[in-house]
Design a protein around this motif. Sequence first.
Motif, PDB file in Angstrom:
ATOM      1  N   LYS A  13       6.110  11.948  -5.119  1.00  0.00           N
ATOM      2  CA  LYS A  13       6.399  10.527  -5.332  1.00  0.00           C
ATOM      3  C   LYS A  13       5.601   9.674  -4.365  1.00  0.00           C
ATOM      4  O   LYS A  13       5.500  10.015  -3.191  1.00  0.00           O
ATOM      5  CB  LYS A  13       7.890  10.263  -5.122  1.00  0.00           C
ATOM      6  N   PRO A  14       5.082   8.533  -4.836  1.00  0.00           N
ATOM      7  CA  PRO A  14       4.399   7.644  -3.911  1.00  0.00           C
ATOM      8  C   PRO A  14       5.393   7.051  -2.922  1.00  0.00           C
ATOM      9  O   PRO A  14       6.539   6.783  -3.279  1.00  0.00           O
ATOM     10  CB  PRO A  14       3.830   6.541  -4.799  1.00  0.00           C
ATOM     11  N   GLU A  15       4.915   6.872  -1.715  1.00  0.00           N
ATOM     12  CA  GLU A  15       5.781   6.327  -0.673  1.00  0.00           C
ATOM     13  C   GLU A  15       5.080   5.099  -0.121  1.00  0.00           C
ATOM     14  O   GLU A  15       3.886   5.144   0.188  1.00  0.00           O
ATOM     15  CB  GLU A  15       5.916   7.414   0.399  1.00  0.00           C
ATOM     16  N   LYS A  16       5.816   4.011  -0.016  1.00  0.00           N
ATOM     17  CA  LYS A  16       5.197   2.790   0.483  1.00  0.00           C
ATOM     18  C   LYS A  16       4.961   2.906   1.986  1.00  0.00           C
ATOM     19  O   LYS A  16       5.846   3.354   2.717  1.00  0.00           O
ATOM     20  CB  LYS A  16       6.108   1.591   0.191  1.00  0.00           C
ATOM     21  N   VAL A  23       0.858  -1.190   0.000  1.00  0.00           N
ATOM     22  CA  VAL A  23       0.000   0.000   0.000  1.00  0.00           C
ATOM     23  C   VAL A  23       0.895   1.242   0.000  1.00  0.00           C
ATOM     24  O   VAL A  23       1.885   1.306   0.741  1.00  0.00           O
ATOM     25  CB  VAL A  23      -0.932   0.008   1.231  1.00  0.00           C
ATOM     26  N   TYR A  24       0.550   2.196  -0.846  1.00  0.00           N
ATOM     27  CA  TYR A  24       1.359   3.393  -1.025  1.00  0.00           C
ATOM     28  C   TYR A  24       0.529   4.626  -0.728  1.00  0.00           C
ATOM     29  O   TYR A  24      -0.694   4.614  -0.868  1.00  0.00           O
ATOM     30  CB  TYR A  24       1.873   3.477  -2.473  1.00  0.00           C
ATOM     31  N   ARG A  25       1.221   5.704  -0.339  1.00  0.00           N
ATOM     32  CA  ARG A  25       0.513   6.978  -0.179  1.00  0.00           C
ATOM     33  C   ARG A  25       1.157   8.037  -1.060  1.00  0.00           C
ATOM     34  O   ARG A  25       2.361   8.006  -1.321  1.00  0.00           O
ATOM     35  CB  ARG A  25       0.481   7.407   1.278  1.00  0.00           C
ATOM     36  N   LEU A  26       0.324   8.947  -1.497  1.00  0.00           N
ATOM     37  CA  LEU A  26       0.745   9.934  -2.481  1.00  0.00           C
ATOM     38  C   LEU A  26       0.031  11.236  -2.123  1.00  0.00           C
ATOM     39  O   LEU A  26      -1.197  11.250  -2.030  1.00  0.00           O
ATOM     40  CB  LEU A  26       0.289   9.424  -3.862  1.00  0.00           C
ATOM     41  N   PRO A  27       0.771  12.350  -1.877  1.00  0.00           N
ATOM     42  CA  PRO A  27       0.085  13.597  -1.542  1.00  0.00           C
ATOM     43  C   PRO A  27      -0.836  14.050  -2.681  1.00  0.00           C
ATOM     44  O   PRO A  27      -0.481  13.878  -3.852  1.00  0.00           O
ATOM     45  CB  PRO A  27       1.227  14.601  -1.356  1.00  0.00           C
ATOM     46  N   LEU A  28      -1.984  14.608  -2.321  1.00  0.00           N
ATOM     47  CA  LEU A  28      -2.904  15.110  -3.355  1.00  0.00           C
ATOM     48  C   LEU A  28      -2.240  16.206  -4.189  1.00  0.00           C
ATOM     49  O   LEU A  28      -2.629  16.459  -5.321  1.00  0.00           O
ATOM     50  CB  LEU A  28      -4.166  15.678  -2.697  1.00  0.00           C
ATOM     51  N   THR A  29      -1.238  16.840  -3.600  1.00  0.00           N
ATOM     52  CA  THR A  29      -0.557  17.915  -4.321  1.00  0.00           C
ATOM     53  C   THR A  29       0.498  17.374  -5.277  1.00  0.00           C
ATOM     54  O   THR A  29       1.156  18.149  -5.969  1.00  0.00           O
ATOM     55  CB  THR A  29       0.141  18.846  -3.303  1.00  0.00           C
TER      56      THR A  29
END
Lengths: 385, 156
Positions: A231-234, A222-228
Amino acid sequence: MRSEEDLIRTLRTAAGHAEPELTLAASVAARRRSRRRAGWARTALAAAAVVLVAGGTTAVLSDGGGRARPAAEATRGVERAVEVWPEAMFTVPGTAVDGREYQPMAAISPAEVLVSAVAPGVKPDRLEVFDTGIRQFRTVTSMPKPNVPGYRFRDVKARDNHIVWWGETPHAGEGAWADFWYVPRAGGESGHVAKLTGELAQVDAFDIAGDHIVFSVERGGVYRLPLTGGKPEKIKGTDGLHLRSWPLAAGYTAGESHERNQNRTVNLETGRSADVSVPSGARGLICGIQWCAGVLDGGPFRQRPDGSDRRPIPADLRPLVFEGLPADRFVLGRLSSGPVIQALYDLTTEEVVGLDEAEFGGGVPTVFSWREGSNLTVVNLLAVM
Amino acid sequence: MEFEDFVRARGPALLRYGYVLTGNPDDAADLVQEALLKLGDSWRRVRNKDNPEAYVRITMARQHVSWWRGRRRERITDDVPEGSYTDAHSTGELWRELATLPGRQRVVLVLRYYEDLSDQEIADILGISRGTVRSLAFRALNTLRVRPAVFEGRHS
């Protein structure tokens, strides 16, 4: 005369009705093994038990020994959504004033449905919200479409003040990419959040968590990515996990994607993991917060995550596999007998409700719709009492 | 990515594509399996040099055309997706009529309207000229009473 859009819709609807329930991977592997052993063997096909669920056709269900076992009693006299859920249904014009065709994509509340407006160029190019309280459409944004042949709009979600959607190029594999787009829920100009390539392009689920997009990929993680953008970060500790709805993710037993069972649910905010009780012989078990559904002894069944309340689902409902249960309450499937071909099983009331050939949006469906003359009839699962 | 991972990840999409190409689930499963077996045999090369999914899809389109040449239309249609209370122009009716098209015409329509490929790309895949693609598409649309739209030069 018909339009090209009719043709496109027909092909897509048909494709949506050909859902593999199980084991393509297993049968290809078996055929490859068999070929290695004995050269080309046509008979391997029969032994490999190809399982493909496509409307109206009897599925070949095999548990490896070639036995197909009936489970619960079949459904009789299915009532249709219009009779069972009048509170969740509404009818709107099928086209916008500019001639674009409306396609409901996702329910965002009991009173609001996200709808895309599709131009004759067949790609959705405008996002609107229909509010059943005031019976009005509101334009949210225009949807820029990447200038790539075959680019597909895949799924859209709204949470708090945000709306996010994603799309992908048609051919996965090296060179494929997916991208995320953002617009404030109040409306405005949409912004490109990020383009994902490689393994990250194989998105299998996404959600919005605060000011981040969270998503998982087909290999797990699962990755997160700022709405702005950025880079995705796991997210740490999410190897092998698949996102449900934030903050929940699912862990699976080893196995083919449509056969493996969800064996734990992890809260990614607290880090707490809860085991799912998986009965011996179960396949394809998928859980939400309240319910799980899968296949056991050749027939569909349901249970609570702790294994209680385990019971068969009417045997002629062949579940379609999604990353989650619609509205954490329903199982969508195809009926193998009778005049109704598509139905939802309500886990709380145990009713089977017919949807005929309703179309549904991307991701785990929350909204179903079909055209009647120039109107569109819509079922919002979040509004089912 | 290993071959098995690829099959697992893309199998469902390939089966959907196979279903649209062939019009029935058994042929779809056959077609996908044949194409995947072929891919499996040349996995390392395809994985390193080409796009495996594009390779499989092209193999399926070509294979289907060649199968079609060797077969009579045994099954006119599958009963999907038959309408019940949708309007008279339901997708079911058009789906049934698609099954009556000659194989190459159907493949051209699927590549154009489901795969969203340009006529030149279709021509390259099937090894025919762009003019032939257009004439096959024109005849198919005519049979199905579909009015070709003119927009964006999408098929040019």
